[in-house]
Every structure is written in C-alpha cells, then in structure tokens.
Design a protein around this motif. Structure first.
Motif, PDB file in Angstrom:
ATOM      1  N   ASN A  71       8.346  -2.603  11.647  1.00 32.69           N
ATOM      2  CA  ASN A  71       8.593  -1.542  12.376  1.00 32.69           C
ATOM      3  C   ASN A  71       9.788  -0.812  11.520  1.00 32.69           C
ATOM      4  OD1 ASN A  71       7.258  -1.270  14.713  1.00 32.69           O
ATOM      5  ND2 ASN A  71       8.449  -2.956  15.590  1.00 32.69           N
ATOM      6  N   ASN A  72       9.830  -1.164  10.021  1.00 37.93           N
ATOM      7  CA  ASN A  72      10.874  -0.653   9.199  1.00 37.93           C
ATOM      8  C   ASN A  72      10.049   0.199   8.103  1.00 37.93           C
ATOM      9  OD1 ASN A  72      12.360  -0.525   6.611  1.00 37.93           O
ATOM     10  ND2 ASN A  72      13.655  -1.939   7.464  1.00 37.93           N
ATOM     11  N   LEU A  73      10.136   1.455   8.030  1.00 43.99           N
ATOM     12  CA  LEU A  73       9.284   2.284   7.372  1.00 43.99           C
ATOM     13  C   LEU A  73       9.523   2.084   5.628  1.00 43.99           C
ATOM     14  CD1 LEU A  73      10.137   5.744   9.292  1.00 43.99           C
ATOM     15  CD2 LEU A  73       8.008   4.601   9.328  1.00 43.99           C
ATOM     16  N   GLN A  74      10.557   1.755   5.271  1.00 46.61           N
ATOM     17  CA  GLN A  74      10.507   1.412   4.062  1.00 46.61           C
ATOM     18  C   GLN A  74       9.886   0.367   3.482  1.00 46.61           C
ATOM     19  OE1 GLN A  74      14.997   1.670   3.388  1.00 46.61           O
ATOM     20  NE2 GLN A  74      14.753   3.259   2.036  1.00 46.61           N
ATOM     21  N   GLN A  75      10.025  -0.689   4.439  1.00 48.22           N
ATOM     22  CA  GLN A  75       9.519  -2.165   4.058  1.00 48.22           C
ATOM     23  C   GLN A  75       8.006  -1.761   4.223  1.00 48.22           C
ATOM     24  OE1 GLN A  75      10.258  -5.782   5.957  1.00 48.22           O
ATOM     25  NE2 GLN A  75      12.544  -5.173   6.146  1.00 48.22           N
ATOM     26  N   VAL A  76       7.361  -1.206   4.917  1.00 39.26           N
ATOM     27  CA  VAL A  76       5.749  -0.753   5.103  1.00 39.26           C
ATOM     28  C   VAL A  76       5.486  -0.123   4.043  1.00 39.26           C
ATOM     29  CG1 VAL A  76       4.128   0.335   6.417  1.00 39.26           C
ATOM     30  CG2 VAL A  76       5.778  -1.306   7.534  1.00 39.26           C
ATOM     31  N   ARG A  77       6.058   0.768   3.478  1.00 42.82           N
ATOM     32  CA  ARG A  77       5.676   1.916   2.427  1.00 42.82           C
ATOM     33  C   ARG A  77       6.014   1.351   1.008  1.00 42.82           C
ATOM     34  NH1 ARG A  77       5.704   7.067   2.874  1.00 42.82           N
ATOM     35  NH2 ARG A  77       4.897   7.101   0.587  1.00 42.82           N
ATOM     36  N   LYS A  78       7.129   0.313   0.893  1.00 41.13           N
ATOM     37  CA  LYS A  78       7.415  -0.166  -0.587  1.00 41.13           C
ATOM     38  C   LYS A  78       7.509  -1.646  -0.453  1.00 41.13           C
ATOM     39  CE  LYS A  78       9.952   4.188  -1.100  1.00 41.13           C
ATOM     40  NZ  LYS A  78      11.189   4.914  -1.450  1.00 41.13           N
ATOM     41  N   CYS A  79       7.129  -2.270   0.245  1.00 41.12           N
ATOM     42  CA  CYS A  79       7.236  -3.866   0.161  1.00 41.12           C
ATOM     43  C   CYS A  79       5.705  -4.373   0.047  1.00 41.12           C
ATOM     44  CB  CYS A  79       7.993  -4.445   1.358  1.00 41.12           C
ATOM     45  SG  CYS A  79       9.574  -3.930   1.207  1.00 41.12           S
ATOM     46  N   GLU A  80       5.649  -5.605  -0.355  1.00 39.04           N
ATOM     47  CA  GLU A  80       4.330  -6.092  -0.829  1.00 39.04           C
ATOM     48  C   GLU A  80       3.568  -6.433   0.733  1.00 39.04           C
ATOM     49  OE1 GLU A  80       4.329  -8.863  -3.774  1.00 39.04           O
ATOM     50  OE2 GLU A  80       4.505  -7.178  -5.081  1.00 39.04           O
ATOM     51  N   LEU A  81       2.367  -6.263   1.061  1.00 37.61           N
ATOM     52  CA  LEU A  81       1.700  -6.800   2.196  1.00 37.61           C
ATOM     53  C   LEU A  81       1.105  -7.889   1.716  1.00 37.61           C
ATOM     54  CD1 LEU A  81       0.337  -6.076   4.993  1.00 37.61           C
ATOM     55  CD2 LEU A  81      -1.670  -5.354   3.605  1.00 37.61           C
ATOM     56  N   VAL A  82       1.768  -9.023   2.213  1.00 40.08           N
ATOM     57  CA  VAL A  82       1.781 -10.563   2.036  1.00 40.08           C
ATOM     58  C   VAL A  82       1.326 -10.841   0.559  1.00 40.08           C
ATOM     59  CG1 VAL A  82       0.726 -11.091   4.398  1.00 40.08           C
ATOM     60  CG2 VAL A  82      -0.894 -10.181   2.763  1.00 40.08           C
ATOM     61  N   GLY A  83       1.867 -10.444  -0.330  1.00 38.73           N
ATOM     62  CA  GLY A  83       1.905 -10.655  -1.589  1.00 38.73           C
ATOM     63  C   GLY A  83       1.178  -9.809  -2.428  1.00 38.73           C
ATOM     64  N   LEU A  84       0.607  -8.960  -1.952  1.00 40.75           N
ATOM     65  CA  LEU A  84      -0.336  -8.061  -2.851  1.00 40.75           C
ATOM     66  C   LEU A  84       0.510  -7.014  -3.564  1.00 40.75           C
ATOM     67  CD1 LEU A  84      -2.852  -7.471  -0.030  1.00 40.75           C
ATOM     68  CD2 LEU A  84      -3.243  -8.651  -1.952  1.00 40.75           C
ATOM     69  N   ALA A  85       0.381  -6.863  -4.588  1.00 43.70           N
ATOM     70  CA  ALA A  85       1.062  -5.925  -5.767  1.00 43.70           C
ATOM     71  C   ALA A  85       0.862  -4.339  -5.166  1.00 43.70           C
ATOM     72  CB  ALA A  85       0.675  -6.123  -7.188  1.00 43.70           C
ATOM     73  N   SER A 116     -11.183 -11.624 -13.181  1.00 47.93           N
ATOM     74  CA  SER A 116     -11.712 -10.869 -12.054  1.00 47.93           C
ATOM     75  C   SER A 116     -13.302 -11.416 -12.330  1.00 47.93           C
ATOM     76  CB  SER A 116     -11.679  -9.182 -12.536  1.00 47.93           C
ATOM     77  OG  SER A 116     -12.425  -9.002 -13.638  1.00 47.93           O
ATOM     78  N   TYR A 117     -14.173 -11.005 -11.481  1.00 44.48           N
ATOM     79  CA  TYR A 117     -15.589 -10.890 -11.480  1.00 44.48           C
ATOM     80  C   TYR A 117     -16.033 -10.344 -12.784  1.00 44.48           C
ATOM     81  CZ  TYR A 117     -16.509 -13.373  -7.247  1.00 44.48           C
ATOM     82  OH  TYR A 117     -16.267 -14.258  -5.978  1.00 44.48           O
ATOM     83  N   GLY A 118     -15.440  -9.318 -13.155  1.00 46.60           N
ATOM     84  CA  GLY A 118     -15.849  -8.709 -14.554  1.00 46.60           C
ATOM     85  C   GLY A 118     -15.485  -9.326 -15.751  1.00 46.60           C
ATOM     86  N   GLY A 119     -14.564 -10.329 -15.675  1.00 47.27           N
ATOM     87  CA  GLY A 119     -13.970 -11.199 -16.870  1.00 47.27           C
ATOM     88  C   GLY A 119     -12.683 -10.501 -17.333  1.00 47.27           C
ATOM     89  N   ARG A 120     -11.872  -9.717 -16.555  1.00 47.80           N
ATOM     90  CA  ARG A 120     -10.911  -9.243 -16.996  1.00 47.80           C
ATOM     91  C   ARG A 120      -9.641 -10.138 -16.716  1.00 47.80           C
ATOM     92  NH1 ARG A 120      -9.596  -3.383 -17.656  1.00 47.80           N
ATOM     93  NH2 ARG A 120     -11.494  -2.192 -17.889  1.00 47.80           N
ATOM     94  N   LYS A 121      -8.595 -10.183 -17.767  1.00 44.37           N
ATOM     95  CA  LYS A 121      -7.508 -10.923 -17.323  1.00 44.37           C
ATOM     96  C   LYS A 121      -6.228 -10.272 -16.996  1.00 44.37           C
ATOM     97  CE  LYS A 121      -9.108 -14.526 -20.612  1.00 44.37           C
ATOM     98  NZ  LYS A 121      -8.549 -15.437 -21.885  1.00 44.37           N
ATOM     99  N   TYR A 122      -5.621 -10.708 -16.134  1.00 46.72           N
ATOM    100  CA  TYR A 122      -4.361  -9.739 -15.684  1.00 46.72           C
ATOM    101  C   TYR A 122      -3.600 -10.657 -15.110  1.00 46.72           C
ATOM    102  CZ  TYR A 122      -6.263 -11.380 -11.023  1.00 46.72           C
ATOM    103  OH  TYR A 122      -6.517 -12.032 -10.139  1.00 46.72           O
ATOM    104  N   SER A 123      -2.248 -10.084 -14.713  1.00 43.71           N
ATOM    105  CA  SER A 123      -1.183 -10.740 -13.925  1.00 43.71           C
ATOM    106  C   SER A 123      -0.729  -9.874 -12.860  1.00 43.71           C
ATOM    107  CB  SER A 123       0.010 -11.037 -15.003  1.00 43.71           C
ATOM    108  OG  SER A 123       0.487  -9.722 -15.315  1.00 43.71           O
ATOM    109  N   HIS A 124       0.272 -10.213 -11.957  1.00 42.09           N
ATOM    110  CA  HIS A 124       0.492  -9.553 -10.883  1.00 42.09           C
ATOM    111  C   HIS A 124       0.728  -8.118 -10.947  1.00 42.09           C
ATOM    112  CE1 HIS A 124       1.743  -9.700  -6.604  1.00 42.09           C
ATOM    113  NE2 HIS A 124       2.734  -9.134  -6.723  1.00 42.09           N
TER     114      HIS A 124
END
Length: 507
Positions: A185-199, A147-155
């Motif tokens: 238009n799938n409620l489960q996907q919208v609530r519980k799946c990743e928006l273009v790969g965002l955790a 990150s900009y603050g120097g933190r290391k992370y994974s997905h």
C-alpha cells in the motif's frame, strides 16, 4: 506473473499498486477488443506455454474453424535458464516462471526460435486468428547468470541493453530497508522497489522506454495485434501511457490492444478501475474470483449458487465490460486458489460456458498443461525447451477445444452484443437467460438433472443444442429443443451441463 514473498515461485501474485490518474493524460484512442472477422467476434484462447509450432497448428486446426478471434501466447523474449535448484524451487529445475525473468528482447526462449514465432503469427493470421503477446516490461531477472539464448548477465547488467543506471536502487530510489516491496500500500515501494527480487526497470527513463517500445514494435511489425502486460500495476499509469504512445499501429491499421495485469484489493486509485484509462483493458482478476464463488464457493463440497450471477459484471462491482479482458482462470489464479481450475472438471467447463454466454468483457478461454506442484514445468526436454502440445495426452489440458466450449464460442459469435433478457433462476444452481431474441441458454450446476419451462425469447421452431451438437444443412448432430408459439420451451438440463442455441441453430 506469480511470486513468493521471499523467492520466485508460482504462488499468488502479490497485490500491487499504481499511481492515481490525477494529472495523468489518458490514452487518446486505446484499442477496442479484437476486430470481428468472418463468423467471429472477440473470443480469445490463452494457450499458456505452448511452443510456437503447436500454436500455429492449433490456429489452423481448431481456433480458426471454431471461430476464435485471437490467441494469447506466452512471453517470448529470451529469459533466465536455471542451472541449479533452490531460489524459488527446490524440486523443479525449469519451472514455468522462468519466462517471467527476461534477459534480452531476442526471441530465443523456451517456446522456440524467432523464425518459428514469425511463422506462427503468419499462420494464425491466415486462419483468421490474431496474436496477442504476454509482455514483461516492469523488470528483468532476479536470479541466474545465463539465458536460454546463451546470453550472460548479472542482476543490473545486461550487455548491450541495460546497466545499473536503468534500474531502481535501494537507498536512492527504493525507500524500503530490504530493497523489495514490504508494503503493497506504499506507492513509492510499489513503483520503485523490487517485486520479490526482480531487477526493477526505471520505466520513466527515455532510454528504457525506447528499448521496450523497440521490442514491442518489432512484434507489431511481425503481425502481433496487442499485448497482455505483466505486472502493469508496478509500472504505473503514466509510464504505461507513455510507452503505448511510442507504439506503432498494427498491420490491421488499428492501435494495439493492451490489457493490463492489475490485481484487486487496493483502495481507490490502487484499484483496477483506476487503470482503465491507461490501456485498452484490465484483466478480469476480480471477476474470476466471483465466478469461483458462484460455481463452487468455499465450504467443503459447497455447490455454489448460480442465481447470484444475475447482474454479473459492472452490476456486481467489476470494471466496465468494454474495458475488461475476462476469464475463468489464468496461469496465476489457477494456482493461487483465486479461481476454478481444470481439476474442477465439469464445473470448470460450465463456468467457461457461462462466461461465453453472458457476454461480460472480452472473453478468454484458458488452456495449459497439467500440474501437481505449483512450480511445475510445462512438458519439456532435458534442456527446458517446451515440447509439442498433444491434447490427447494427460500432460496437457485443452479446455478451448472441448466441444462443449467451442459450441459456446459459436453461440457468443452469433448473439453479438444482444442484451441479457428473460433471466430465470430457481434460487440455486439452475439459471437461464436469453441474449435479446438472438439466443438462449440454461446452465445447471447441480449434479442432478433438472426440468423446467423457460421463456426463450426466440421464435417457434426446433433448435440444435450447440453444447452437444452442430446444426448443419437443416439437421442437428445431437439433441434438439422445441420452442412453442409462445416462445417457451420445456427443457431438461442434465447435471453439470448446459443447453444453448441461437437463431442460426434452427433446424
């Protein structure tokens, strides 16, 4: 936030979906728009990706004196710092959308330090301008390792903050085969799946809600008055309401003002209207489309038709005025084609003037940086840190400080909640209306000057046109308009411009 279907970028935000309000208790007392201060009502400026020292200076030098009540600033938390091209942009190392991938809730991002942020909030408040923060609560990152603050992370691992149990997972939570949202238009996907790969955070988990509330309450404690919530449709109504109930009152003694990003296009409970009870307001993302179509339309060189704006707002199918944060464009819609943008020049300024004059929603004036590629980085140093804003530079676009716009901020503050009256139009691109008997405006979206006689609703006298001058000590620094004893005035409105005045502008 704006995303690409296969990778992160600055294209159109994909339409998202939320849960119905059936069985969900709405907020008990959501905040109203920014409270009025001396000489101001509720107008916000949105200074997108300005650094904190530049925002502070602008509050003192421009926003406060011009009568702006609030300023929206960009997502301040520590975020992804890309180290290589690809994965969303093959040409820009530090695109604007880096900040929409938070890594921690420390303030160590592209716009400056925690100390600079806190000093900015204090300075703006001293200038009479409240601060509203763009907050990302739906997700964390989709790429990178530092990150900009120097933190290391994974997905799914953010040391000291979240681990894999705090995120929705493909196969167990997310029903799509890809782990992403394949069907908006799938409620489960919208609530519980990743928006273009965002955790995707499990925002119903008490731990996650407590972390998010801790972050937002920290900002509130520093003097922040509310939030614009990114991707709120993916969080859903129940979790948004639960999160807000954990927030403290602001230093003003009121509930935080919370505006939810809910794109239109979904049916029924998936619409922005279905979220109006889940926050203080929703973003006016359908309204900016209507404004674009009225001022520009879609055929090449189409002139639009301002006459279609009679009844703009609830009368044209939009969310209620008191539940809407309205604007001509924001950082997503100026890039994805939904709205006008600064490249529309005088037409864009005229649309800003209309919104301020008409009084639909809590109006927000957007300013940011110039761009050619949609992924473009704001003006930055070699490490990605955003440099100071210079409105005299071609790198920055400062619509909020254009005198034609600040004059209409004054107009808006003076007419208050007076109703639209005395509507007049020529069936095309010249319109006029009064705000009760408090003020009057005419707007001409044609390129040629037009002259007509209008009923202004104001008493006889000579008035200063606030779009080109300022009334002070009985004199006007620009052209004036004479209103006769019958309340009528013969006015020439120049092409792509406006004429406006209030009772306070009589000279």
């Amino acid at each position: 936030m704006s995303v690409r279907s296969s990778s992160l970028s600055a294209l159109a935000v994909l339409a998202a979906i939320g849960l119905p309000l059936v069985g969900i208790q709405a907020l008990d007392s959501p905040s109203t728009p920014p409270a009025a201060g001396p000489g101001r009502s509720d107008v916000m400026a949105n200074l997108f990706q300005w650094n904190w020292t530049s925002v502070a200076t602008e509050c003192t030098d421009v926003l406060g004196p011009a009568g702006y009540a609030g300023v929206q600033v960009s997502q301040p938390a520590d975020s992804l710092k890309r180290t290589e091209l690809g994965n969303g942009s093959d040409t820009v190392l530090h695109p604007w959308w880096e900040i929409y991938q938070p890594v921690s809730y420390d303030l160590a991002g592209r716009m400056g330090t925690e100390a600079e942020f806190r000093a900015m909030v204090k300075t703006c408040r001293q200038a009479g301008v409240k601060v509203y923060v763009d907050a990302v609560v739906n997700h964390m990152t989709g790429q990178g390792a530092i990150s900009y603050g120097g933190r290391k992370y994974s997905h799914f691992e953010y040391p000291g903050l979240y681990d894999a149990a705090d995120f929705h997972q493909k196969g167990t939570d997310c029903p799509s085969t890809t782990g992403g949202i394949d069907d908006f238009n799938n409620l489960q996907q919208v609530r519980k799946c990743e928006l273009v790969g965002l955790a995707d955070l499990r925002t119903d988990r008490p731990k996650v809600q407590n972390e998010l509330a801790g972050y937002l309450n920290k900002l509130i404690g520093w003097g922040v008055s509310g939030f614009r919530v990114d991707a709120a449709k993916h969080v859903g109504q129940a979790d948004m309401i639960a999160l807000q109930k954990k927030l403290r009152n602001t230093v003003d003694g009121s509930r935080p003002y919370v505006a939810l990003e809910i794109f239109g296009g979904g049916p029924g409970y998936l619409s922005p209207q279905a979220f109006t009870s889940a926050g203080s307001a929703v973003l006016g993302l359908d309204g900016d489309i209507q404004l674009k179509n009225a001022f520009k339309s879609y055929p090449v060189d189409a002139p639009g038709s301002l006459a279609t704006l009679q009844g703009f707002g609830e009368g044209s199918g939009l969310t209620p005025s008191e539940k809407t944060l309205s604007f001509v464009q924001n950082h997503d819609t100026e890039r994805n084609g939904d709205s006008l943008n600064y490249k529309d020049g005088a037409t864009n300024v005229l649309a800003q003037q209309f919104l301020l004059a008409y009084g639909y929603g809590t109006p927000q004036v957007y300013s940011s940086f110039a761009w050619d590629a949609t992924d473009a980085s704001p003006p930055s140093d070699q490490d990605g840190y955003i440099t100071d804003t210079d409105c005299a530079s071609k790198e920055w676009v400062c619509v909020h400080s254009d005198p034609a716009v600040t004059g209409m901020v004054s107009f808006h503050n003076h007419v208050g909640k007076a109703p639209v009256k005395n509507w007049w139009d020529d069936g095309g691109n010249l319109i006029a209306f009064s705000r009760g008997n408090a003020g009057w405006v005419a707007l001409n979206n044609d390129k040629v000057d037009k002259t007509a006689t209008f009923s202004t609703g104001l008493p006889a006298g000579t008035y200063c046109n606030v779009t080109t001058g300022v009334a002070k000590k009985g004199k006007c620094s620009g052209p004036t308009v004479t209103v006769g004893a019958n309340g009528k005035a013969k006015v020439t409105v120049k092409g792509k411009s406006a004429v406006a005045f209030t009772k306070a502008d009589r000279v």
